[in-house]
Design a protein around this motif. Structure first.
Motif, PDB file in Angstrom:
ATOM      1  N   ARG A  38      -3.936  -0.013 -30.924  1.00  0.00           N
ATOM      2  CA  ARG A  38      -3.628  -1.157 -31.795  1.00  0.00           C
ATOM      3  C   ARG A  38      -3.912  -2.489 -31.115  1.00  0.00           C
ATOM      4  O   ARG A  38      -3.679  -3.538 -31.689  1.00  0.00           O
ATOM      5  N   GLY A  39      -4.356  -2.456 -29.869  1.00  0.00           N
ATOM      6  CA  GLY A  39      -4.688  -3.686 -29.153  1.00  0.00           C
ATOM      7  C   GLY A  39      -3.499  -4.358 -28.496  1.00  0.00           C
ATOM      8  O   GLY A  39      -3.589  -5.507 -28.087  1.00  0.00           O
ATOM      9  N   GLU A  40      -2.399  -3.649 -28.361  1.00  0.00           N
ATOM     10  CA  GLU A  40      -1.190  -4.215 -27.757  1.00  0.00           C
ATOM     11  C   GLU A  40      -1.178  -3.983 -26.251  1.00  0.00           C
ATOM     12  O   GLU A  40      -1.781  -3.033 -25.755  1.00  0.00           O
ATOM     13  N   LYS A  41      -0.472  -4.851 -25.546  1.00  0.00           N
ATOM     14  CA  LYS A  41      -0.207  -4.635 -24.124  1.00  0.00           C
ATOM     15  C   LYS A  41       1.094  -3.839 -24.056  1.00  0.00           C
ATOM     16  O   LYS A  41       2.088  -4.209 -24.680  1.00  0.00           O
ATOM     17  N   VAL A  42       1.103  -2.732 -23.337  1.00  0.00           N
ATOM     18  CA  VAL A  42       2.276  -1.863 -23.238  1.00  0.00           C
ATOM     19  C   VAL A  42       2.898  -2.064 -21.857  1.00  0.00           C
ATOM     20  O   VAL A  42       2.298  -1.723 -20.846  1.00  0.00           O
ATOM     21  N   ARG A  43       4.107  -2.621 -21.831  1.00  0.00           N
ATOM     22  CA  ARG A  43       4.807  -2.883 -20.575  1.00  0.00           C
ATOM     23  C   ARG A  43       5.915  -1.864 -20.362  1.00  0.00           C
ATOM     24  O   ARG A  43       6.683  -1.587 -21.270  1.00  0.00           O
ATOM     25  N   VAL A  44       5.979  -1.339 -19.144  1.00  0.00           N
ATOM     26  CA  VAL A  44       7.033  -0.403 -18.770  1.00  0.00           C
ATOM     27  C   VAL A  44       7.732  -1.008 -17.556  1.00  0.00           C
ATOM     28  O   VAL A  44       7.142  -1.111 -16.480  1.00  0.00           O
ATOM     29  N   ALA A  45       8.981  -1.427 -17.752  1.00  0.00           N
ATOM     30  CA  ALA A  45       9.730  -2.084 -16.680  1.00  0.00           C
ATOM     31  C   ALA A  45       9.799  -1.196 -15.448  1.00  0.00           C
ATOM     32  O   ALA A  45      10.064  -0.002 -15.542  1.00  0.00           O
ATOM     33  N   GLY A  46       9.532  -1.764 -14.289  1.00  0.00           N
ATOM     34  CA  GLY A  46       9.578  -1.030 -13.044  1.00  0.00           C
ATOM     35  C   GLY A  46       8.296  -0.281 -12.723  1.00  0.00           C
ATOM     36  O   GLY A  46       8.135   0.238 -11.624  1.00  0.00           O
ATOM     37  N   LEU A  47       7.391  -0.201 -13.678  1.00  0.00           N
ATOM     38  CA  LEU A  47       6.134   0.518 -13.473  1.00  0.00           C
ATOM     39  C   LEU A  47       4.949  -0.440 -13.511  1.00  0.00           C
ATOM     40  O   LEU A  47       4.190  -0.534 -12.565  1.00  0.00           O
ATOM     41  N   GLY A  48       4.782  -1.149 -14.621  1.00  0.00           N
ATOM     42  CA  GLY A  48       3.662  -2.066 -14.776  1.00  0.00           C
ATOM     43  C   GLY A  48       3.290  -2.168 -16.240  1.00  0.00           C
ATOM     44  O   GLY A  48       4.112  -1.919 -17.118  1.00  0.00           O
ATOM     45  N   GLU A  51      -3.166  -2.202 -20.715  1.00  0.00           N
ATOM     46  CA  GLU A  51      -3.823  -2.997 -21.731  1.00  0.00           C
ATOM     47  C   GLU A  51      -5.272  -2.543 -21.846  1.00  0.00           C
ATOM     48  O   GLU A  51      -5.760  -1.770 -21.036  1.00  0.00           O
ATOM     49  N   VAL A  52      -5.946  -3.042 -22.883  1.00  0.00           N
ATOM     50  CA  VAL A  52      -7.356  -2.742 -23.087  1.00  0.00           C
ATOM     51  C   VAL A  52      -8.145  -3.986 -22.720  1.00  0.00           C
ATOM     52  O   VAL A  52      -7.808  -5.088 -23.150  1.00  0.00           O
ATOM     53  N   PRO A  72     -24.081  -0.584 -22.865  1.00  0.00           N
ATOM     54  CA  PRO A  72     -23.491  -1.278 -24.010  1.00  0.00           C
ATOM     55  C   PRO A  72     -22.077  -1.796 -23.722  1.00  0.00           C
ATOM     56  O   PRO A  72     -21.405  -1.341 -22.795  1.00  0.00           O
ATOM     57  N   ALA A  73     -21.638  -2.745 -24.548  1.00  0.00           N
ATOM     58  CA  ALA A  73     -20.269  -3.257 -24.455  1.00  0.00           C
ATOM     59  C   ALA A  73     -19.305  -2.135 -24.806  1.00  0.00           C
ATOM     60  O   ALA A  73     -19.629  -1.225 -25.579  1.00  0.00           O
ATOM     61  N   ARG A  74     -18.120  -2.201 -24.223  1.00  0.00           N
ATOM     62  CA  ARG A  74     -17.114  -1.179 -24.528  1.00  0.00           C
ATOM     63  C   ARG A  74     -15.736  -1.689 -24.134  1.00  0.00           C
ATOM     64  O   ARG A  74     -15.609  -2.629 -23.344  1.00  0.00           O
ATOM     65  N   ASP A  75     -14.725  -1.052 -24.681  1.00  0.00           N
ATOM     66  CA  ASP A  75     -13.343  -1.337 -24.322  1.00  0.00           C
ATOM     67  C   ASP A  75     -12.884  -0.266 -23.342  1.00  0.00           C
ATOM     68  O   ASP A  75     -13.195   0.911 -23.508  1.00  0.00           O
ATOM     69  N   VAL A  76     -12.138  -0.688 -22.316  1.00  0.00           N
ATOM     70  CA  VAL A  76     -11.662   0.253 -21.309  1.00  0.00           C
ATOM     71  C   VAL A  76     -10.162   0.062 -21.088  1.00  0.00           C
ATOM     72  O   VAL A  76      -9.661  -1.064 -21.125  1.00  0.00           O
ATOM     73  N   PRO A  77      -9.416   1.151 -20.882  1.00  0.00           N
ATOM     74  CA  PRO A  77      -7.995   1.011 -20.565  1.00  0.00           C
ATOM     75  C   PRO A  77      -7.840   0.471 -19.148  1.00  0.00           C
ATOM     76  O   PRO A  77      -8.653   0.764 -18.270  1.00  0.00           O
ATOM     77  N   PHE A  78      -6.787  -0.318 -18.946  1.00  0.00           N
ATOM     78  CA  PHE A  78      -6.543  -0.961 -17.657  1.00  0.00           C
ATOM     79  C   PHE A  78      -5.053  -0.867 -17.360  1.00  0.00           C
ATOM     80  O   PHE A  78      -4.222  -1.039 -18.249  1.00  0.00           O
ATOM     81  N   PHE A  79      -4.699  -0.574 -16.100  1.00  0.00           N
ATOM     82  CA  PHE A  79      -3.303  -0.528 -15.679  1.00  0.00           C
ATOM     83  C   PHE A  79      -3.095  -1.500 -14.541  1.00  0.00           C
ATOM     84  O   PHE A  79      -3.872  -1.527 -13.594  1.00  0.00           O
ATOM     85  N   LYS A  80      -2.042  -2.295 -14.626  1.00  0.00           N
ATOM     86  CA  LYS A  80      -1.670  -3.227 -13.556  1.00  0.00           C
ATOM     87  C   LYS A  80      -0.270  -2.842 -13.103  1.00  0.00           C
ATOM     88  O   LYS A  80       0.684  -2.854 -13.887  1.00  0.00           O
TER      89      LYS A  80
END
Length: 94
Positions: A38-48, A51-52, A72-80
């Protein structure tokens, strides 16, 4: 650690059954995946947070033939990682 080992570890720590732990883990992964779709940033407290990120198209090179190739252009999952996770990892390695 793979998913099976993670479920076993969770069951040992919580007293829940492996089946219950597997269901909880599957639910968490579904919620993260659904939020990212859905294009949301998912935050998990204590973990990080998850986002896409959008990667722009670029020119790469075929390693065998050295011929330029369009990537080609693409969307990739990212974890911080969050600060508490970073601190825990760094403290354990000292």
């Amino acid at each position: 650690m793979n998913k099976k080992e993670l479920v076993e570890y969770m069951a040992g720590r919580t007293g829940m059954t492996k089946r219950e732990c597997s269901a909880v883990l599957d639910s968490l992964l579904y919620v993260i995946r659904d939020g990212l779709q859905r294009g949301e940033k998912v935050r998990v407290a204590g973990l990080g947070y998850f986002e896409v990120k959008h990667r722009m198209p670029r020119t790469g090179r075929d390693m065998n033939s050295k011929v330029p190739v369009t990537v080609p252009a693409r969307d990739v999952p990212f974890f911080k990682a969050g600060s508490r996770l970073m601190a825990a990892v760094n403290d354990e390695r000292r």
